[in-house]
Design an enzyme around this catalytic site. Structure first.
Site, PDB file in Angstrom:
ATOM      1  N   THR A  52       0.792  -1.122   0.071  1.00  0.00           N
ATOM      2  CA  THR A  52       0.068  -0.080   0.095  1.00  0.00           C
ATOM      3  C   THR A  52       0.895   1.439   0.029  1.00  0.00           C
ATOM      4  OG1 THR A  52      -1.927  -1.173   1.179  1.00  0.00           O
ATOM      5  CG2 THR A  52      -1.788   1.349   1.189  1.00  0.00           C
ATOM      6  N   HIS A  74       1.950   1.915  -3.432  1.00  0.00           N
ATOM      7  CA  HIS A  74       0.920   2.496  -4.282  1.00  0.00           C
ATOM      8  C   HIS A  74       0.998   3.897  -4.159  1.00  0.00           C
ATOM      9  CE1 HIS A  74      -1.117  -0.930  -6.140  1.00  0.00           C
ATOM     10  NE2 HIS A  74      -0.915  -1.466  -4.900  1.00  0.00           N
TER      11      HIS A  74
END
Lengths: 371, 371, 371, 371
Positions: free
Chosen positions: A44, A47
């Site tokens: 995450t 990202h």
């Protein structure tokens, strides 16, 4: 306590992040302030670092700047006036799902899924810093015997443990196929081995990762990207013709879904953890689910705090050793090197841990026998 | 005992079946011979009657002639020499999944799913006859208080009960959406109502069926083929915004799958019973399963014999009254009328029961107040 | 195939048994005939050997002579005409609970408990012989990699595994107290260790047994017959003050029951396996069960065949090594030496295995490095 | 808001309580203040009213004066500054188990049992008053369709529901024996009937209560204090010879424990709710638990908030009507009449509800058709 601290901050809606000095966080009376001992990079975070479409939609440029990071271990240095459970000097990690106590799921004990949940480091400032603040309600007190570089990766380890155990934790003496070879799949191998899975197949792609899987206890390594072996037949042949009792889908590809339902035995359990690249993949509904009498468990986060409790016990016992998954350690200042490792393909890294303090960094290197 | 009997036999690989006189069946020493009191028409029988692609592939022209039918209730008139459990005069129904005791699933107690299973009336002669033979291992002794026209439909009722209860039978006080309005979905409404579902939504299409659903206890009738109501929003509005605790997919359409996962609350249970028209439908894997933490239970057949036990208790208690689902009764000779009813659309029939004996037929009509 | 065979037969209602030559057993058409490769002595055999009150009431003098023994592994040499699953040359062990298929429990999948059950070697001739006959329905096919001296003790190992796993098999990452140090308690230690129990306490009495427990993976050895340590406090101190998640009562004494409920944490699981010397012991019902929200699982036999399946997987994997519990091996002819070991107190033996054939005996000694 | 309020206060360590005017309670910032609409008398209140040994030990004279009462429904009139979930005007009832969030059980989702729990009305001022204060964490928002006299008895109803459903809520289509005929046993009958128990036996003592049990759906009334019927045999005869699937022990006597384990079928579930008069009763451990393969669930409180959720759904649906258990209603000022009813034997009262406001009292009488 200093007035300011180092932090890795996402400042602009494009690739990268900045090391800044920021004020020590302020926080509400039912939160605590934590001095970070170790923090680690999650997919995450990558990202967000890249600022892909998901980040743009989920966080939004208007909410920057924001400190990155949510995998963490540290010492509590202050507690808000209305905290009841956590005390100064507690050595904690943070569950990243900040639940809303008014959600029906929270009322029913499913704290990890709810209609109005916030995510640490996504919906608020995170932990890639010397200090971070977090609600008491999501703090987990670590066993002191667990070193910070391990304690910080308990969050993704919890994903793995929940995926392995599913909703019922009925795994002892069973056979398991793990599809995927990312860090969480590798953790899953280790958890499965310690929890009595009697035969563990992993379907992965990269030698680097597969070697770690082997170290952690996988019995059979199958390559998703090679056709030398018929994977379906191989698994059936090694499970008395029936297929595996349990399949963990941790890759998110159409191939993983197709093969996963094929190698699952009738009446078996399928843990759905991987986020599918295609949001509406085609699924062999009739043969793979209905006629097979399959049980599918959607896995999001990890059980609060049942999963944490089991992992604390397993790690403190020394039976579960996930250290082979930690492939890189850096000082917090060197976060770019960590992200570079995470973004390189084919992957030759699994988990990168960052240390805000040189002392912690040196101690961790010493523990791991790294110069 | 006569030498021959009436039987409805599939003789040719095309639409239809013939009423024939056949010898009374012979059978192995662990089978029993049953005098049929009532038998009923299943959707599977309709497939075979029509001789569609599925029938051609599953049964094959070379295996004809074969007696149709598998839903049945009757009296045991002979037992093989090695039978241990069933006795002459037992009033039985037959589980149609003739399990192979060597299958792993059978060894693990999942008798209803196995790699080498045979289906009554599909893989061997069935029960649309005055007599039929069946392995003792799949006989279920009925409570004498249950009349034959009800006892014969316990097999599809068992599908419904298993779909409602899922693997864990944890339904009391919960909310449920039933998608579909075929006979098994209607049974499911009745079972759900008796088993303490506190709010029951049905999504169906036909007024005729929906009225039966209402009689059986559905609280909210929603039409899949009308757009006057936003079904998703309606269900959320009536479940505190969260969606239903349990969804039963009993329609098999893409729309059913799409809506089913949307109206399921986070952490809820989804029973997958409907056979999908598209063998690999697109499924909202990420939002509907993974992030939702959903539990999907593939439902095939019914638990042997847990489901039968519960249904016997519920039927014998009088609490569960599924008689509204029986819409037509015929003498066995009038089987064509029954199949015609089953093949007419829009449906104005749910379940057709056939009686080989006039006495049973007259008694059933009297019980139901039919002239 | 010879006409007669060696067998250890209980002939008279008093201490002892005789080695006899007997005809090879005859058997019904759904039974099989097995050539014994190894057989082992259970506590039940010792009761019968001694011919105590239990034996006199349970078996009765009028049913003698009867061949002893029920723990066994061997090769199938003949199968009855109506057998469906087992084939000649299958390498099997026998589940000793010969269920009656008509019992409600059998119909519900609880084959191991039923109102009309028979026990191998108690209600019919047993396996301390060169050959024995057994119903196909209770045969379990062993993995060929498991040697006979291990395969024969799978029956009591199954008790242990079922006691450890309970009804739900939810053990991974939990803490466990095992009370008792007989062979089944020692097996339980091994199973618990392999199945991911994170902290294992054993409360036993005999150094000989406790040393085996340690080898099999117990973390904390506590003596029931010494007062140097406050056992209750010790366990609480090592479980964060709460007590253990799971307690296995495998001793059957009042002390075991008293301490067991005290060291169980609130909401924990208590497996009741030990047969209480006092048939109606006093139990701390309010504090130990009601207010504690305890779950008690009565454990009788082992699940058929779920427990066997898991054990086969675990043994074949090599992860579960229970060989330290085998402390003695004899030729069948030397059965008296075996019983003498079993009857000596304080115990310096755990499990005795007997071999009808010298070749098997020699091969076993070689495998175990015994001269 | 007035400055003072009426309250029923325990002032002295002897029989009785006083109606006083007291200041409106003050409270911490994560508590709420509630205007009481209805409150009801529990057996625990009677213990305190009588000031028996339990009260003296559990509460202690030094902690008096203290307001009685914990079963309650009311409207929130103020919320503390750090409340997150409950809002002014919410219509709530209170769970009486004020959990400590730091307890391991609380961390594991078992909020109703913990090592450091407080009980409303026992460890702090209760709800027999015009206003009371309670932590937000134990507030449950009622459905507005549930009238206050029903909403207040949800707390003991929750005991009943949890006892009926046990830990697994697997009850549909099963048979049940309920031992006891106090108010919670009567609630249990109603819940069992609505949740699909197919045959419900109650073993009670008093005609007055047994008549209520019949109204609520009991199928078979058996008297514990009469010998005209052999209760054990009767229940076996009506359950196919096996005994009941589920037994609820809600009486706490030795007779109840003896008979409860006898009428439980093998492999059945036994809910242990009654507090035993003898703290260490003799239990038929071998035959009743071990060999029977029984599952015993200790029941304390009710699940938070799973049980509340199901009850809200069932009550709001109108399917569950427990109003027959309310036998008396009084104004709060007439609390003595309520306690007198509760202390009279043989009982001709089940549940007494008290109303601080005349308007609420009159509205409740009107709803119930009482003059």
């Amino acid at each position: 306590m200093p007035d300011t601290m180092k932090a890795v901050v996402k400042t602009k809606p494009k690739l990268g992040a900045e090391l800044q000095r920021k004020p020590i966080p302020t926080y509400p009376p039912d939160w605590v302030l934590v001095k970070v001992r170790a923090t680690s990079i999650c997919g995450t975070d990558v990202h967000i670092y890249k600022w892909d479409d998901w980040s743009d939609k989920r966080i939004g440029a208007k909410n920057l700047p924001q400190t990155l990071g949510h995998e963490v271990a540290g010492d509590v240095v202050e507690v808000g006036a209305h905290c009841k459970r956590i005390k100064v000097d507690d050595y904690i990690s943070a569950e990243t799902h900040i639940y809303n106590p008014g959600d029906l799921n929270a009322m029913l004990g499913q704290l990890h899924i709810g209609d109005h949940m916030q995510i640490l480091g996504v919906d608020c400032d995170g932990a890639f810093a010397e200090y971070f603040a977090v609600p008491e309600s999501v703090c987990w007190v670590n066993d002191k015997s667990i070193p910070p570089e391990i304690a910080t990766i308990q969050e993704p380890l919890g994903n793995a443990t929940y995926t392995v155990l599913g909703e019922d934790s009925d795994v002892a003496g069973k056979t398991m196929v793990i599809i995927g070879d990312g860090p969480i799949a590798l953790f899953a191998v280790g958890v499965a081995r310690v929890c009595g899975l009697a035969k563990i197949f992993i379907i992965g792609k990269y030698d680097f990762n597969m070697n770690i899987a082997k170290k952690l206890g996988a019995d059979h390594l199958l390559y998703a990207n090679k056709d030398d072996v018929n994977r379906i037949q191989y698994i059936r042949d090694h499970t008395g013709g029936s297929g595996a009792d349990i399949v963990l889908e941790m890759a998110g590809s159409q191939q993983a879904l197709d093969e996963g339902f094929q190698v699952l035995r009738k009446g078996g359990r399928f843990s759905a953890f991987g986020v599918s690249a295609d949001p509406k993949p085609a699924i062999d509904y009739n043969n793979g689910i209905v006629f097979k009498g399959a049980q599918i468990h959607g896995i999001s986060g990890r059980r609060m705090f049942d999963t944490w409790y089991r992992n604390r016990n397993l790690l403190a016992s020394g039976r579960l050793d996930i250290s082979p998954v930690i492939t890189h350690m850096f000082k917090l200042e060197d976060y770019k090197a960590g992200f570079d490792e995470m973004m390189t393909r084919p992957r030759h890294s699994a988990k990168c841990v960052l240390f805000p303090s040189s002392e912690e960094f040196e101690a961790a290197k010493k523990r791991r026998g790294v110069k």
